[in-house]
Design an enzyme around this catalytic site. Structure first.
Site, PDB file in Angstrom:
ATOM      1  NE  ARG A 546      -1.724   1.348   3.909  1.00 45.11           N
ATOM      2  CZ  ARG A 546      -1.862   2.314   4.566  1.00 45.11           C
ATOM      3  NH1 ARG A 546      -0.360   2.346   4.963  1.00 45.11           N
ATOM      4  NH2 ARG A 546      -2.509   3.999   4.849  1.00 45.11           N
ATOM      5  N   GLY A 743      -0.369  -0.673  -6.412  1.00 40.27           N
ATOM      6  CA  GLY A 743       1.995  -1.640  -5.369  1.00 40.27           C
ATOM      7  C   GLY A 743       1.978  -2.344  -6.480  1.00 40.27           C
ATOM      8  CD  GLU A 746       1.356  -7.968  -0.154  1.00 33.32           C
ATOM      9  OE1 GLU A 746       1.185  -8.951   0.605  1.00 33.32           O
ATOM     10  OE2 GLU A 746       0.743  -6.760  -0.552  1.00 33.32           O
TER      11      GLU A 746
END
Lengths: 794, 156, 252
Positions: A546, A743, A746
């Site tokens: 984020r 983002g 990940e």
């Protein structure tokens, strides 16, 4: 006056601002911080996996010279439970439920004295039955790990059939449960031309941050608590600490020294942290508590191990019809974030591809095993491992190419999925075709398949997998906000005070870049202040990919305010409308002609001295309004979504089971590349972390004990093992993103295990549904397949 | 534990006398006795390379070295490389090539990389990768570290 | 040091530094054998012209030993005294018919003895070395030039790995016929193991596919590995078979 530098910073390779200090050893991580008068804290952990504590004798430890405090549960009657379900008391007083359990702690003058004191503490145990298999924990009569807890009521016990027989099971060890349904799975199944079903087993791995966990608790003279902490969520942590300690959160200040790696491991509060505070309170001295590496393996969170049963269907023309999923999570002894990973897993089940009918039911079951926290990807590696293997299985079942089946079902921009996720930008199809083209996927896939039955012990394989993950913050908390304070000095130097946390991912640099881009300043004219709750504005932490999106928008907001102020002052001075100005290369210029009007430093000086300009800007960014998830998990969870496809090429030695990862071709929809150097670093690091998950890492837990708590036998990928990497960026320019970015933190780890699994199947014709693909596991699977084929032939 | 062994050695170019106890590792001596925190504790068993220092010019893991065994020898830590020209170029390359993320492993990598460059490996990426196989990094995926070292090694 | 950290070796009050004893250092030719000082490091083994010329199999093992940082301090004497069934240099030393040179100074008088390495290991971490003795050197007979030597270590990494199994082979090779065959295995028994049956299957034979298969099968039968978390006994046996075939294929 020089010519205005007009080149944009966006998309450039900008070195990390904190890198020079890190490369010269000057950076002080928590273990490098020493507070005057500090004591060393150490924790005595259980030597039993599940036992009643009959007695704890600390007399000898207390008597040891140099020992200032020895604490057990009995000494801290005011302790409160921590964790996601508040089921974890920092000190265990009556029962230990896992090997990591904290029984006592000491604070002493030196490390040696603290270690000697621990050895003097005598604990008498009475063993309780071991529960290390979640299936056993569901059986009637199984010992309850947390008898004090209300059992979770199952809404759809029937749906858990593969593991849970409603007539012959108990709910007493169920820690958490999720149910999700869209459409009508039975109808979807009826419309299917092919249906496949498999069980997948995902193992334990752990974060292995190179810097071990640690905390320093230092009470100030006024009773306020100063905590040096590695947390990824300083503001939420402060509240939690206040609750645990029963003090006003305003009296707690958290400073995060530079962190030696996070990856999600520092999102929850863990017992060692309140224990250090209790020690400091008791000893009236600052207490520093740093893990050993062995302790880090034993007592820090893991990735969530899970059993997945997946049933999927497809029509002959390649249209997906349904997906029905049940998962069983080994919750371990206490509940941390791992239990909530179904929240993310369900997004992949329901929405990675267009699936009209989908249901998902899951339980997390208490055992005496280690417990899982959050870990980069948050359940998505596991879900993607299952879903993407099924895409290959379904393709095979209807005689379609794996790429074609994926393209036929891929999401498009603008779609709102049955779960309610709204994909304002979506580059999945570009990701798929880019990877297919750059890796030569289709030709290699066919050639490898044809080669399966040819002689030779070295087999090549190629496999692909795609992923969907939050890319615009995550609405986990009621707010997903982040604040910025920006101050402009009279010599055009900017200080960015942000709520965001730098944990090595490069947030300082990318946020600075965004601010400098708005203000037309070089990177050398900005300083970042972060990581201190007394100074920085509120934020919900570094997680869920984020920071660039949320903190980036927040920083841009403040920079825009600064620009407005400058232009308003300029309008007065130069008698032009505010829209007529631009900031470039440290100069105030005319937007239309580029003509230099004044050096920005000089102009700011005049603003400071004569305009009462108040050149301190504040701004907050909260996620844009959207349809928030309801109780049925329908709704949007992020302002934007990240997409990626990765193809893995392997060479498999059938005589040893060794799988060598040769090449990874990846395409990532990142919205827009802000810092090319930083984003490449995130993706390369994520690929290799995913490689470890697929091939080498295995936290071996047997009877509740970790058998390989060290880097000798917990095998991180080393430099000679990394694959060739070919990474493409798909820039979909997200309307909400800072400069269009989404983002990405990940995403790169998520596809790897699934793609490697598909590559192994492509190389050998054998599909392996359990991780990790270590040589012995692969060899065993190949041998079993040969034996089965032999039986069929006979 | 009494500090009952006096040792003398050269540390970062200058003579040093230190009292240590016989069980102490060179890592503990550097970090705790001498306050040189640039050398990191990563595992304590020679598996991660975060504590790489130079002993008589060769890289070794300080966690596996007895402090008393430094007696009469020459020890160089990351702090001792501040004016070393090869190390300076390695550090600059690590910054420019994006070889640093959380940075915890970086001092160890820089120590190791400096000796690899001095061994004239050239830009052979496989040899460089083998040369850093004893240094673990969890963030970068190693590629940018190899890029950085190769850039300095080939510029020689 | 790692053993003491893990608490497996208790510290005695006396710590003896051997570093300054010159006789424990260096590689030298002594008649028809090489004397390798116990304190010779893995790096020094790899750099020694004598070792490279006469026992390249030790260079192969040293190259796969842990990491550069460890190779710079780890000694051959230390590896031998640690007596791990998976110790990387032990398998080549067995295949080379090495001897362990032990010395003691019980009454002020320096005494020494030599033990064939095959007899030296008594179990994991256990050796013939008496409490008052130190290992001074390893002695390796210099055989005829041009022998076939190969060390093979099965691990998922090039080095920095405890081997699941390892294999060492030394043999004379005349017109495709093997003689004076020595085969040794690591991590398949409580001590590093000489493969006598395997050797017998190869001695004096042409390396045909059938001979290789017979030898590999003999190897699989004569090792007696255990299940542990690094590998199962079954997998270790399979690998002894498969990897020996690979090694022998290189000798044809």
């Amino acid at each position: 006056m020089g010519k205005a530098e007009t080149e944009s910073l966006i998309g450039k390779r900008i070195p990390k601002m904190d890198a020079p200090d890190k490369a010269s050893g000057k950076t002080r991580y928590i273990d490098d911080v020493n507070v005057p008068g500090q004591l060393i804290g150490r924790i005595l952990r259980s030597s039993r996996v599940h036992a009643r504590i009959k007695s704890i004798d600390t007399a000898a430890a207390r008597a040891l010279p140099g020992v200032h405090a020895v604490l057990t549960a009995a000494d801290v009657p005011d302790q409160r439970a921590i964790g996601v379900s508040k089921d974890n008391l920092p000190f265990k007083g009556d029962v230990v439920r896992s090997l990591r359990d904290e029984i006592a702690a000491v604070a002493a003058e030196t490390e040696e004295v603290a270690a000697a004191a621990l050895k003097l503490i005598r604990v008498e145990y009475e063993d309780l039955p071991l529960l290390t298999d979640p299936l056993e924990a569901l059986k009637p009569g199984a010992t309850l790990i947390h008898p004090e807890r209300e059992p979770v009521a199952l809404k759809h016990p029937e749906a858990l059939r593969p593991w849970y027989d409603p007539d012959n099971c108990q709910t007493g060890n169920i820690a958490m449960s999720f149910d999700y349904t869209q459409g009508d799975v039975a109808r979807g199944e009826a419309e299917s031309d092919a249906v496949v079903e498999d069980s997948f087993r995902l193992h334990y791995v752990t974060h292995c941050c190179m810097g071990v966990s640690g905390v320093i608790a230092d009470f100030q003279s006024n009773g306020n608590l100063l905590l040096y902490s590695n947390t990824q969520v300083p503001f939420l942590h402060r509240r939690e600490f206040a609750e645990v300690l029963g003090i006003d959160p305003g009296r707690i200040r958290i400073i995060q020294p530079p962190i030696g790696g996070g990856f999600g491991s520092k999102l929850d509060i863990y017992p060692f942290e309140p224990i250090a505070v209790f020690l400091a309170r008791a000893a009236r001295r600052p207490v520093k508590l740093i893990f050993t590496r062995e302790e880090e393996f034993i007592a820090s969170p893991t990735r969530q191990p899970v059993l997945i049963r997946l049933r999927s269907g497809v029509k002959k023309d390649g249209t997906l019809t349904f997906r029905s999923v049940t998962t069983l999570h080994d919750n371990g002894a206490y509940t941390s974030w791992g239990a909530t990973t179904p929240f993310v897993m369900m997004q992949t089940f329901s929405s990675l591809y267009r699936v009209p009918h989908c249901d998902y039911h899951t339980v997390a079951v208490y055992t005496n095993n280690p417990y899982a926290g959050s870990f980069r990807g948050y359940g998505n590696l596991q879900a993607t491992f299952a879903v993407e293997q099924h895409m290959d299985r379904l393709a095979e079942a209807i005689g379609m190419a794996p790429l074609a089946l994926r393209l036929a079902n891929a999401q498009n921009p603008g779609e709102v999925t049955p779960q309610g996720m709204h994909f304002k930008t979506c580059g999945l199809k570009e990701c798929l075709s880019t990877v297919a083209e750059r890796s030569g996927f289709e030709a290699k896939f066919r050639a490898n398949r044809d080669n399966q039955r040819m002689p030779g012990t070295l087999k090549r394989g190629i496999g692909m997998a795609s992923m969907l993950h939050v890319g615009g913050g995550a609405k986990i908390y009621p707010s997903d906000g982040c604040g910025t304070i920006l101050k402009l000095d009279d010599f055009a130097h900017v200080t960015l005070i942000t709520g965001a946390s730098e944990i090595g991912q490069g947030s300082e640099t990318v946020l600075s870049q965004l601010v400098c881009e708005e203000l037309g300043l070089p990177m050398s004219s900005i300083t970042v202040v972060n990581n201190d709750t007394d100074i920085t504005p509120w934020d919900v932490g570094v997680h869920a990919s984020r920071t660039t999106f949320i903190a980036g928008n927040s920083a841009i907001g403040a920079a825009k305010k600064a620009r407005e102020k400058i232009f308003a002052a300029a309008a007065k001075k130069f008698d032009l409308p505010a829209e007529a100005f631009a900031l470039r290369g440290g100069l105030l210029v005319r937007a239309d002609t580029g003509e230099t009007l004044i050096d920005l430093a000089k102009f700011l000086r005049s603003m400071h001295f004569s305009e009462k300009a108040e050149l301190v800007m504040t701004s907050f960014y909260y996620e844009p309004p959207s349809h928030h998830q309801d109780k049925e998990f329908k709704g949007d969870v992020s302002a934007a979504y990240a997409w990626a496809t990765q193809a893995c090429e392997i060479e498999l030695d059938t005589t040893s089971g060794m799988v060598k990862l040769l090449k990874v071709t990846g395409a990532h929809d990142v919205g827009r590349v802000l810092n090319r150097l930083g984003i490449e670093g995130q993706i390369e690091g994520g690929i290799v972390m995913g490689q470890g998950y697929a091939l080498t890492e295995d936290l071996m837990v047997k009877d509740g004990r970790i058998r390989n708590p060290g880097f000798r036998d917990y095998k991180l990928v080393t430099a000679p093992e990394i694959p060739e990497m070919d990474i493409s960026f798909i820039e979909t320019m997200d309307g909400e993103g800072p400069q269009g970015a989404k983002g990405v933190g990940e995403a790169p780890a998520i596809c790897m295990a699934a793609a490697v699994a598909n590559a192994i199947a492509n190389a050998t014709g054998v599909r392996i549904t359990e991780l990790p693909f270590t040589p012995e596991n692969v060899y065993r699977a190949l041998a079993a397949a040969r034996a089965q084929a032999g039986q069929r032939a006979a | 534990m009494p500090l009952d062994q006096e040792i003398e050695f050269t540390l970062n170019g200058g003579p040093r006398r230190v009292a240590v106890n016989p069980e102490m590792s060179a890592l503990t001596m550097l970090r705790e006795t001498l306050g040189l925190t640039g050398t990191k504790y990563g595992c304590g068993e020679g598996e991660c390379g975060a504590c790489t220092v130079l002993l008589d010019g060769r890289p070794v893991n300080a966690c596996l070295l007895f402090a008393v065994d430094c007696d009469g020898r020459e020890l160089v830590t990351i702090e001792g490389l501040a004016s070393d020209p090869v190390a300076g170029r390695v550090q600059q390359a690590f910054v420019e090539y994006g070889a640093v993320q959380c940075g915890f492993c970086t001092p160890g990598f820089v120590m190791q990389a400096k000796t690899l460059v001095e061994r004239h490996l050239g830009a052979d990426r496989n040899a460089i990768a083998r040369g850093i196989e004893g240094n673990l990094c969890r963030c970068t995926g190693y590629r940018k570290i190899i890029d950085a070292i190769a850039s300095v090694a080939s510029a020689k | 040091m790692p053993q003491s950290k893990a608490g497996r070796v208790a510290f005695e009050p006396l710590l003896l530094g051997l570093r300054r004893i010159p006789e424990l250092h260096g590689v030298a030719r002594d008649g028809d054998s090489l004397r390798i000082g116990a304190l010779v490091t893995m790096t020094e083994l790899m750099e020694s012209a004598l070792v490279r010329a006469h026992c390249p199999i030790l260079v192969e093992a040293a190259d796969q030993f842990a990491s550069d940082q460890v190779r710079n301090v780890a000694t051959i004497g230390g590896n031998v005294c640690n007596a791990s069934p998976a110790g990387d240099t032990l398998v080549p030393l067995l295949a080379l018919d090495a001897e362990v040179e032990l010395v003691a100074k019980p009454n002020g008088l320096l005494t020494g003895r030599r033990v064939p390495i095959g007899e030296f290991f008594k179990g994991p971490g256990k050796t013939l070395r008496a409490r008052h003795e130190i290992v001074a050197a390893l002695r390796v007979p210099i055989g005829v030039p041009g022998r076939f030597m190969r060390f093979f270590k099965l691990g998922s990494r090039p080095a920095l790995d405890i081997s699941a199994i390892s294999i060492g082979v030394c043999a004379r090779r005349d017109a495709g016929v093997l003689s004076e065959v020595r085969v040794a295995f690591g991590a398949v028994a409580p001590v590093p193991l000489r493969g006598r049956a395997t050797e017998a299957a190869l001695e004096g034979r042409q390396l045909t596919e059938a001979v290789i298969e017979t030898a590999a099968a003999a190897a699989r039968d004569e090792v007696h590995p255990i299940d542990d978390f690094r590998a199962s006994a079954w997998y270790r046996r399979e690998m002894v078979h498969n990897m020996l075939k690979k090694v022998l294929a290189d000798a044809t």
